[in-house]
Design an enzyme around this catalytic site. Structure first.
Site: not given
Ligand code: B12
Ligand code: SF4
Ligand code: SF4
Length: 356
Positions: A139, A194, A197, A200, A220, A250, A254
């Site tokens: 992380d 997914c 669905c 989320c 968020c 979310c 799921c």
């Molecule tokens: C910054 C961060 C956050 C931020 C932003 C979240 C985010 N989605 O980016 C905040 C503070 C909101 C957050 C919240 C949470 N986080 Co967080 N977070 C991180 C962190 C440090 C970086 C994530 C990242 O790279 N974001 C950058 C953006 C660009 O990435 P992304 O949104 O995931 O987008 C990816 C895809 O969706 C896809 N994508 C993007 N755009 C598009 C468009 C299309 C068309 C397509 C097809 C794909 C696509 O490509 C992107 C890059 O891979 C990681 C640790 C790490 N170093 O990776 C932990 C991490 C993701 N978090 C984690 C957790 C547990 C959470 C929470 C559940 C905590 C909580 N209960 O409150 C929440 C969940 C919220 C959510 N729905 O994401 C875990 C997730 C484990 C898992 N099973 O995935 C991680 C991996 C930490 C860990 N080491 O375990 N987090």
């Molecule tokens: S449902 Fe998921 S994306 Fe929405 S506020 Fe909660 S953690 Fe963030």
């Molecule tokens: S709730 Fe789970 S299975 Fe449904 S769209 Fe979201 S991530 Fe995918």
């Protein structure tokens, strides 16, 4: 000169050792994350990272493991389950006088625990093959952990942007071991499950998803309650409900989380009955109690002032009972302007609801 290791056999052993160390799934990926790099750049350009400057601060290192640690050839990706059994998530969320703390944060902070295990794995490999180059991450470093996990076959990135696994849902942490060994890689996960669905996206209390796979972190609740240092935007406060540290909605919704397995780690089990505590009770903790009870816990990250800020929002959204109102009134003169302002907001919500 050390003997050249049998790489397929070593990859096999690494997975077995990883499992012995408590990781539910171990996979091996290469270092090409090109497609994800573009998604990351678009996300940063849109400003969805808000105050998380560290997300854009490392140039292209985040999407190039071999730039972050020169010499890296493969990344061993690992996941560890964290969900404590029987945490009554929906019940706690549905009681507005209770505090909802996201389930990853109820026990001991995972960073040190998980990193130590990855370090043990590296030492185990070293014992087998002698010195080699490695770095362990959980992380805290500029690493696209979910993209790496997808490449290593651990699951797919779902519409909620989390890594999902068909047999385990998403309640797990990710970790990595960067290595300079040309190990055989695992097939990446190319299918996503997914389907049609969108549960989320629909459930998110603050509508933080711009669309599938794209999260505006600024909306968020996890960001608002853990990362954001300043005041929580007023228009989002009522939507936060009783979520005081992170959010799981979310994931709760799921369908793949029906397959989530409870953690085997005692350290992730709830401390101080945090899975069933009341908002008013937590708000009355003084700073010493906060520091004592959150030692080694992820809650420390918020700090006492933001802990009170978050709880004040929850109390503003709670029913106007005597304990709720008394708790808020006890902190109207609290020295921090940030806390006072949120307490005033909360009391105003109660006054508005009672028509005063
Ligand atoms: C910054 C961060 C956050 C931020 C932003 C979240 C985010 N989605 O980016 C905040 C503070 C909101 C957050 C919240 C949470 N986080 Co967080 N977070 C991180 C962190 C440090 C970086 C994530 C990242 O790279 N974001 C950058 C953006 C660009 O990435 P992304 O949104 O995931 O987008 C990816 C895809 O969706 C896809 N994508 C993007 N755009 C598009 C468009 C299309 C068309 C397509 C097809 C794909 C696509 O490509 C992107 C890059 O891979 C990681 C640790 C790490 N170093 O990776 C932990 C991490 C993701 N978090 C984690 C957790 C547990 C959470 C929470 C559940 C905590 C909580 N209960 O409150 C929440 C969940 C919220 C959510 N729905 O994401 C875990 C997730 C484990 C898992 N099973 O995935 C991680 C991996 C930490 C860990 N080491 O375990 N987090
Ligand atoms: S449902 Fe998921 S994306 Fe929405 S506020 Fe909660 S953690 Fe963030
Ligand atoms: S709730 Fe789970 S299975 Fe449904 S769209 Fe979201 S991530 Fe995918």
């Amino acid at each position: 000169m050390p003997a050249i290791p049998d790489l397929p056999a070593l990859a096999h052993s690494i997975k077995a050792w990883g499992n012995e160390l408590g990781f539910a799934h171990v996979g091996i990926a290469g270092v090409d994350l090109a497609e994800h790099e573009q998604h990351l750049e678009r996300w940063l350009q849109a400003g969805y990272h808000g105050e998380m400057d560290y997300m854009g601060a490392h140039g292209s290192k985040r999407s190039h493991p071999d730039q972050l640690v020169p010499g890296t050839l493969r990344v061993v990706s690992l996941r560890m389950d964290y969900l404590p059994g029987d945490t009554r998530m929906a019940q706690q969320l549905a009681q507005p006088e209770k505090a909802y703390i996201s389930r990853y944060a109820l026990g001991r902070d995972y960073h040190k625990l998980v990193r130590k295990r990855v370090q043990h794995l590296a030492e185990r490999i070293q014992k087998e093959i002698g010195p080699f180059g490695f770095r362990a991450f959980v992380d805290s470093a500029p690493v696209l952990e979910k993209a790496i996990a997808e490449q290593a076959g651990l699951g797919w990135i779902g519409k909620n942007t989390l890594l999902l696994n068909r047999k385990a849902g998403s309640y797990f942490f990710l970790a990595e071991l960067f290595v300079d060994l040309p190990l055989p890689v695992d097939p990446p996960q190319v299918s996503e499950h997914c389907g049609r669905c969108s549960a989320c996206l629909d459930i998110c209390p603050t509508q933080a998803f711009v669309g599938p796979y794209v999260l505006d972190a600024r909306r968020c609740i996890s960001y608002l309650t853990i990362e954001l240092k300043s005041a929580i935007p007023e228009e989002l406060r009522a939507l936060i409900g009783n979520r005081v540290f992170g959010c799981d909605d979310c994931q709760i919704v799921c369908p793949w989380n029906r397959f989530a397995k409870p953690t085997a780690e005692n350290d992730f089990k709830p401390r101080h009955a945090l899975d069933s505590a009341g908002l008013a009770e937590l708000f009355m903790w003084d700073e010493k109690t906060f520091l004592d009870r959150t030692e080694g816990s992820p809650l420390r990250r918020a700090g006492y002032e933001r802990w009170l800020r978050n709880l004040a929002v929850g109390l503003g959204n709670a029913p106007s009972t005597i304990p709720v109102l008394e708790a808020l009134k006890a902190r109207v003169d609290y020295p921090s302007e940030l806390v006072r302002e949120h307490v005033e907001w909360a009391l105003k919500q109660h006054a508005l609801r009672s028509g005063r």
